[in-house]
Scaffold this active site. Structure first.
Site, PDB file in Angstrom:
ATOM      1  N   CYS A 132       4.767   0.028  47.450  1.00  0.00           N
ATOM      2  CA  CYS A 132       4.763   1.340  47.775  1.00  0.00           C
ATOM      3  C   CYS A 132       5.945   1.602  48.942  1.00  0.00           C
ATOM      4  CB  CYS A 132       3.246   1.715  48.719  1.00  0.00           C
ATOM      5  SG  CYS A 132       3.310   3.593  49.384  1.00  0.00           S
TER       6      CYS A 132
ATOM      7  N   GLY B  21       8.882   5.072  34.635  1.00  0.00           N
ATOM      8  CA  GLY B  21       9.480   6.204  33.722  1.00  0.00           C
ATOM      9  C   GLY B  21       9.067   6.141  32.285  1.00  0.00           C
TER      10      GLY B  21
END
Length: 302
Positions: free
Chosen positions: A128, A241
Protein backbone atom coordinates in the site's frame (compact mmCIF):
# COMPACT_ATOMS: atom_id res chain seq x y z
CA UNK A 1 -11.94 -25.98 -25.64
CA UNK A 2 -8.74 -24.82 -23.92
CA UNK A 3 -8.25 -25.73 -20.27
CA UNK A 4 -8.29 -22.52 -18.22
CA UNK A 5 -7.80 -24.21 -14.84
CA UNK A 6 -4.61 -23.39 -12.98
CA UNK A 7 -2.67 -24.36 -9.87
CA UNK A 8 -1.24 -21.18 -8.38
CA UNK A 9 0.34 -20.57 -4.96
CA UNK A 10 -1.20 -23.73 -3.53
CA UNK A 11 -4.69 -23.00 -4.87
CA UNK A 12 -6.59 -24.86 -7.57
CA UNK A 13 -8.66 -22.39 -9.60
CA UNK A 14 -11.15 -23.07 -12.39
CA UNK A 15 -9.79 -20.12 -14.37
CA UNK A 16 -7.22 -17.35 -13.87
CA UNK A 17 -9.43 -14.26 -13.36
CA UNK A 18 -9.81 -12.82 -9.84
CA UNK A 19 -10.52 -9.41 -8.35
CA UNK A 20 -7.86 -7.28 -6.70
CA UNK A 21 -8.00 -6.39 -3.02
CA UNK A 22 -9.65 -3.15 -1.97
CA UNK A 23 -11.79 -2.18 -4.94
CA UNK A 24 -15.51 -2.40 -4.04
CA UNK A 25 -14.45 -4.19 -0.86
CA UNK A 26 -15.64 -1.57 1.63
CA UNK A 27 -18.85 -3.51 2.28
CA UNK A 28 -19.95 -7.12 2.33
CA UNK A 29 -22.49 -6.32 -0.37
CA UNK A 30 -19.70 -5.10 -2.65
CA UNK A 31 -17.69 -8.26 -2.07
CA UNK A 32 -20.75 -10.44 -2.66
CA UNK A 33 -21.37 -8.66 -5.96
CA UNK A 34 -17.79 -9.33 -7.04
CA UNK A 35 -18.06 -12.95 -5.91
CA UNK A 36 -21.11 -13.40 -8.13
CA UNK A 37 -19.44 -11.78 -11.15
CA UNK A 38 -17.64 -14.97 -12.16
CA UNK A 39 -14.26 -14.63 -10.42
CA UNK A 40 -12.55 -17.94 -9.66
CA UNK A 41 -11.62 -16.75 -6.16
CA UNK A 42 -12.54 -13.71 -4.10
CA UNK A 43 -9.86 -11.39 -2.68
CA UNK A 44 -11.02 -9.28 0.27
CA UNK A 45 -9.95 -5.79 1.23
CA UNK A 46 -7.07 -5.53 3.72
CA UNK A 47 -7.84 -6.16 7.38
CA UNK A 48 -5.73 -4.99 10.34
CA UNK A 49 -5.91 -6.16 13.97
CA UNK A 50 -7.90 -3.09 15.08
CA UNK A 51 -10.41 -1.03 13.10
CA UNK A 52 -9.06 1.87 11.03
CA UNK A 53 -10.99 4.97 10.02
CA UNK A 54 -10.72 6.24 6.42
CA UNK A 55 -8.67 9.24 5.40
CA UNK A 56 -10.40 12.61 4.82
CA UNK A 57 -12.45 13.17 1.68
CA UNK A 58 -11.93 13.23 -1.20
CA UNK A 59 -10.46 9.73 -1.18
CA UNK A 60 -10.77 8.83 -4.88
CA UNK A 61 -10.26 10.97 -7.98
CA UNK A 62 -10.95 9.52 -11.43
CA UNK A 63 -8.95 10.57 -14.49
CA UNK A 64 -8.92 9.54 -18.12
CA UNK A 65 -5.86 7.30 -17.62
CA UNK A 66 -6.78 5.80 -14.24
CA UNK A 67 -7.71 6.66 -10.69
CA UNK A 68 -5.92 8.16 -7.72
CA UNK A 69 -7.01 6.92 -4.31
CA UNK A 70 -6.04 7.29 -0.69
CA UNK A 71 -8.46 5.40 1.52
CA UNK A 72 -6.03 4.69 4.34
CA UNK A 73 -6.62 0.95 4.75
CA UNK A 74 -9.96 1.66 6.41
CA UNK A 75 -11.43 -1.59 7.75
CA UNK A 76 -13.40 -3.00 10.71
CA UNK A 77 -10.51 -5.03 12.17
CA UNK A 78 -10.50 -8.73 13.04
CA UNK A 79 -14.00 -8.68 14.54
CA UNK A 80 -15.33 -7.29 11.29
CA UNK A 81 -13.33 -9.89 9.41
CA UNK A 82 -15.11 -12.66 11.33
CA UNK A 83 -18.50 -11.17 10.50
CA UNK A 84 -17.64 -10.69 6.84
CA UNK A 85 -16.31 -14.23 6.43
CA UNK A 86 -19.51 -15.74 7.80
CA UNK A 87 -21.37 -14.09 4.94
CA UNK A 88 -18.76 -14.55 2.21
CA UNK A 89 -18.46 -18.29 2.83
CA UNK A 90 -21.93 -18.62 1.33
CA UNK A 91 -20.44 -17.92 -2.10
CA UNK A 92 -18.70 -21.28 -2.16
CA UNK A 93 -15.56 -19.69 -3.62
CA UNK A 94 -11.98 -19.82 -2.38
CA UNK A 95 -11.53 -16.65 -0.34
CA UNK A 96 -8.14 -14.95 -0.17
CA UNK A 97 -8.02 -12.60 2.80
CA UNK A 98 -5.79 -9.55 2.44
CA UNK A 99 -3.85 -8.82 5.63
CA UNK A 100 -2.09 -5.62 6.72
CA UNK A 101 -0.28 -4.38 9.79
CA UNK A 102 2.70 -2.48 11.18
CA UNK A 103 4.58 -5.39 12.75
CA UNK A 104 5.02 -9.07 11.90
CA UNK A 105 2.77 -10.15 14.77
CA UNK A 106 -0.01 -7.87 13.44
CA UNK A 107 -0.01 -9.80 10.18
CA UNK A 108 0.17 -13.15 11.97
CA UNK A 109 -2.78 -12.31 14.23
CA UNK A 110 -5.07 -11.34 11.37
CA UNK A 111 -3.93 -14.30 9.26
CA UNK A 112 -4.76 -16.69 12.11
CA UNK A 113 -8.30 -15.31 12.31
CA UNK A 114 -8.66 -15.59 8.53
CA UNK A 115 -7.66 -19.24 8.66
CA UNK A 116 -10.06 -19.92 11.52
CA UNK A 117 -12.88 -18.41 9.48
CA UNK A 118 -12.21 -20.58 6.43
CA UNK A 119 -9.93 -18.52 4.20
CA UNK A 120 -8.25 -20.51 1.43
CA UNK A 121 -5.14 -18.27 1.55
CA UNK A 122 -3.90 -14.95 2.87
CA UNK A 123 -2.39 -12.15 0.81
CA UNK A 124 0.03 -9.95 2.75
CA UNK A 125 -0.29 -6.27 1.86
CA UNK A 126 3.36 -5.23 1.65
CA UNK A 127 2.65 -2.59 -0.96
CA UNK A 128 0.00 0.00 0.00
CA UNK A 129 1.68 3.26 -1.10
CA UNK A 130 -0.07 5.82 1.10
CA UNK A 131 -0.01 4.56 4.72
CA UNK A 132 3.12 5.31 6.73
CA UNK A 133 4.90 2.40 8.45
CA UNK A 134 2.63 -0.07 6.65
CA UNK A 135 2.37 -1.53 3.18
CA UNK A 136 5.11 -0.29 0.86
CA UNK A 137 7.17 1.03 3.79
CA UNK A 138 7.56 -2.63 4.76
CA UNK A 139 7.70 -4.01 1.23
CA UNK A 140 10.66 -1.83 0.25
CA UNK A 141 12.72 -3.59 2.94
CA UNK A 142 13.59 -7.19 1.96
CA UNK A 143 14.57 -8.15 5.52
CA UNK A 144 11.43 -6.76 7.13
CA UNK A 145 9.26 -8.28 4.42
CA UNK A 146 10.85 -11.66 5.10
CA UNK A 147 10.13 -11.25 8.82
CA UNK A 148 6.46 -10.63 8.09
CA UNK A 149 6.17 -13.59 5.73
CA UNK A 150 8.01 -15.85 8.15
CA UNK A 151 5.77 -14.84 11.05
CA UNK A 152 2.62 -15.59 9.07
CA UNK A 153 3.88 -18.77 7.39
CA UNK A 154 4.82 -20.18 10.80
CA UNK A 155 1.36 -19.35 12.17
CA UNK A 156 -1.02 -20.62 9.50
CA UNK A 157 -1.17 -23.72 7.32
CA UNK A 158 -2.97 -22.09 4.39
CA UNK A 159 -0.91 -20.58 1.55
CA UNK A 160 0.73 -17.21 2.10
CA UNK A 161 0.93 -14.78 -0.83
CA UNK A 162 3.05 -11.61 -0.67
CA UNK A 163 1.67 -8.59 -2.52
CA UNK A 164 4.53 -6.34 -3.55
CA UNK A 165 4.66 -2.87 -5.03
CA UNK A 166 7.15 -1.14 -7.27
CA UNK A 167 10.44 -0.26 -5.57
CA UNK A 168 14.14 -0.22 -6.35
CA UNK A 169 14.51 -3.47 -4.37
CA UNK A 170 11.44 -5.28 -5.71
CA UNK A 171 13.35 -8.28 -7.03
CA UNK A 172 15.31 -8.62 -3.80
CA UNK A 173 12.12 -8.36 -1.74
CA UNK A 174 10.42 -10.96 -3.93
CA UNK A 175 13.29 -13.38 -3.39
CA UNK A 176 13.29 -12.77 0.38
CA UNK A 177 9.53 -13.29 0.64
CA UNK A 178 9.67 -16.56 -1.27
CA UNK A 179 12.60 -17.81 0.81
CA UNK A 180 10.68 -16.95 3.99
CA UNK A 181 7.73 -19.13 3.01
CA UNK A 182 5.51 -17.26 0.55
CA UNK A 183 3.85 -19.65 -1.90
CA UNK A 184 3.37 -16.93 -4.46
CA UNK A 185 3.45 -13.21 -5.22
CA UNK A 186 0.94 -10.60 -6.32
CA UNK A 187 2.52 -7.95 -8.56
CA UNK A 188 1.80 -5.02 -8.36
CA UNK A 189 -0.18 -2.64 -6.16
CA UNK A 190 -1.01 0.98 -6.98
CA UNK A 191 1.90 3.33 -7.61
CA UNK A 192 2.59 6.27 -5.27
CA UNK A 193 1.42 9.46 -7.00
CA UNK A 194 0.18 13.00 -6.49
CA UNK A 195 -2.01 15.51 -8.33
CA UNK A 196 -2.54 19.16 -7.44
CA UNK A 197 -5.52 21.44 -7.88
CA UNK A 198 -3.96 24.36 -9.75
CA UNK A 199 -6.42 26.89 -8.29
CA UNK A 200 -6.24 25.92 -4.62
CA UNK A 201 -2.64 24.81 -5.07
CA UNK A 202 -3.43 21.88 -2.79
CA UNK A 203 -3.45 18.10 -3.41
CA UNK A 204 -6.68 16.85 -4.96
CA UNK A 205 -6.90 14.03 -2.37
CA UNK A 206 -7.76 14.76 1.22
CA UNK A 207 -4.70 12.87 2.44
CA UNK A 208 -2.39 14.28 -0.21
CA UNK A 209 -0.33 11.48 -1.76
CA UNK A 210 -2.25 8.46 -3.00
CA UNK A 211 -1.99 5.39 -5.17
CA UNK A 212 -2.36 5.52 -8.96
CA UNK A 213 -4.25 2.63 -10.58
CA UNK A 214 -5.68 1.89 -13.99
CA UNK A 215 -4.28 1.85 -17.55
CA UNK A 216 -1.42 4.23 -16.67
CA UNK A 217 0.32 1.61 -14.53
CA UNK A 218 -0.26 -1.43 -16.76
CA UNK A 219 3.14 -1.30 -18.53
CA UNK A 220 4.79 -1.02 -15.11
CA UNK A 221 2.97 -4.13 -13.95
CA UNK A 222 3.98 -6.07 -17.07
CA UNK A 223 7.60 -5.07 -16.54
CA UNK A 224 7.48 -6.14 -12.87
CA UNK A 225 5.95 -9.53 -13.64
CA UNK A 226 8.33 -10.11 -16.53
CA UNK A 227 11.47 -9.33 -14.52
CA UNK A 228 10.48 -11.25 -11.40
CA UNK A 229 9.35 -14.29 -13.39
CA UNK A 230 12.52 -14.21 -15.50
CA UNK A 231 14.76 -14.29 -12.43
CA UNK A 232 12.81 -16.35 -9.89
CA UNK A 233 10.06 -18.33 -11.71
CA UNK A 234 7.55 -17.97 -8.85
CA UNK A 235 3.77 -18.34 -8.97
CA UNK A 236 2.48 -14.83 -9.72
CA UNK A 237 -0.89 -13.12 -9.61
CA UNK A 238 -0.52 -10.26 -12.10
CA UNK A 239 -2.33 -7.02 -11.27
CA UNK A 240 -2.27 -3.47 -12.55
CA UNK A 241 -4.45 -1.74 -15.11
CA UNK A 242 -6.35 -4.75 -16.44
CA UNK A 243 -9.42 -3.55 -18.33
CA UNK A 244 -9.43 -5.86 -21.36
CA UNK A 245 -8.58 -9.46 -22.11
CA UNK A 246 -5.51 -8.24 -24.00
CA UNK A 247 -4.21 -6.68 -20.77
CA UNK A 248 -4.68 -9.97 -18.95
CA UNK A 249 -3.03 -12.00 -21.71
CA UNK A 250 -0.04 -9.67 -21.66
CA UNK A 251 0.52 -10.32 -17.95
CA UNK A 252 0.14 -14.08 -18.39
CA UNK A 253 2.63 -14.12 -21.26
CA UNK A 254 5.02 -12.18 -19.00
CA UNK A 255 4.78 -14.87 -16.32
CA UNK A 256 1.56 -14.50 -14.31
CA UNK A 257 -0.44 -17.67 -13.64
CA UNK A 258 -3.53 -15.67 -12.69
CA UNK A 259 -4.64 -12.05 -12.88
CA UNK A 260 -6.46 -9.67 -10.55
CA UNK A 261 -8.76 -6.92 -11.82
CA UNK A 262 -9.03 -3.81 -9.62
CA UNK A 263 -9.99 -0.41 -10.97
CA UNK A 264 -11.29 -2.12 -14.11
CA UNK A 265 -14.26 -3.34 -12.06
CA UNK A 266 -15.23 0.28 -11.46
CA UNK A 267 -14.26 1.73 -14.82
CA UNK A 268 -15.74 -1.08 -16.92
CA UNK A 269 -18.27 -2.73 -14.60
CA UNK A 270 -18.49 -6.25 -13.18
CA UNK A 271 -19.07 -7.73 -16.64
CA UNK A 272 -15.35 -7.17 -17.28
CA UNK A 273 -14.64 -10.43 -15.42
CA UNK A 274 -16.59 -12.53 -17.94
CA UNK A 275 -15.20 -10.51 -20.86
CA UNK A 276 -11.61 -11.08 -19.77
CA UNK A 277 -12.17 -14.79 -19.14
CA UNK A 278 -13.82 -15.26 -22.54
CA UNK A 279 -11.09 -13.28 -24.28
CA UNK A 280 -8.33 -15.41 -22.73
CA UNK A 281 -10.12 -18.56 -23.84
CA UNK A 282 -10.58 -17.32 -27.41
CA UNK A 283 -6.97 -16.16 -27.58
CA UNK A 284 -5.75 -19.58 -26.42
CA UNK A 285 -7.83 -21.29 -29.12
CA UNK A 286 -6.52 -18.93 -31.80
CA UNK A 287 -2.89 -19.35 -30.74
CA UNK A 288 -3.10 -23.11 -30.22
CA UNK A 289 -2.61 -23.18 -26.43
CA UNK A 290 -4.40 -26.21 -24.98
CA UNK A 291 -3.68 -25.43 -21.31
CA UNK A 292 -3.11 -22.17 -19.51
CA UNK A 293 0.24 -23.42 -18.20
CA UNK A 294 1.55 -23.47 -21.77
CA UNK A 295 0.88 -19.75 -22.04
CA UNK A 296 2.44 -18.66 -18.72
CA UNK A 297 5.76 -16.91 -19.38
CA UNK A 298 5.64 -17.66 -23.12
CA UNK A 299 7.11 -14.22 -23.85
CA UNK A 300 10.37 -15.34 -22.26
CA UNK A 301 10.53 -18.39 -24.53
CA UNK A 302 9.64 -16.64 -27.77
Amino acid sequence: MPDLSVDVAGLRLNHPVLNASGVMGESVDGLLAIGRSGVSALVTKSYTPSPREPYPMPRVVHMEYGSLNSVGLANPGVNGLREHMRVLRQLGLPIIVSVAGSRPDDFARVAAVAEEEGAAAVELNLSCPHVEKMGLDIGMDPELSAEVVRAVASTVRIPVIAKLGVSDRMLETASSALSAGAKGLTLINTVRALRLNIYTMRPVLGHGIGGLSGPAIHPIAVRAVYEVYRELRPDIFGAGGIETWEDAVELILAGAKAVQIGSGLVRRGLQVVAEVKRGIEEYMSYMGFKRLDEMVGAALRA
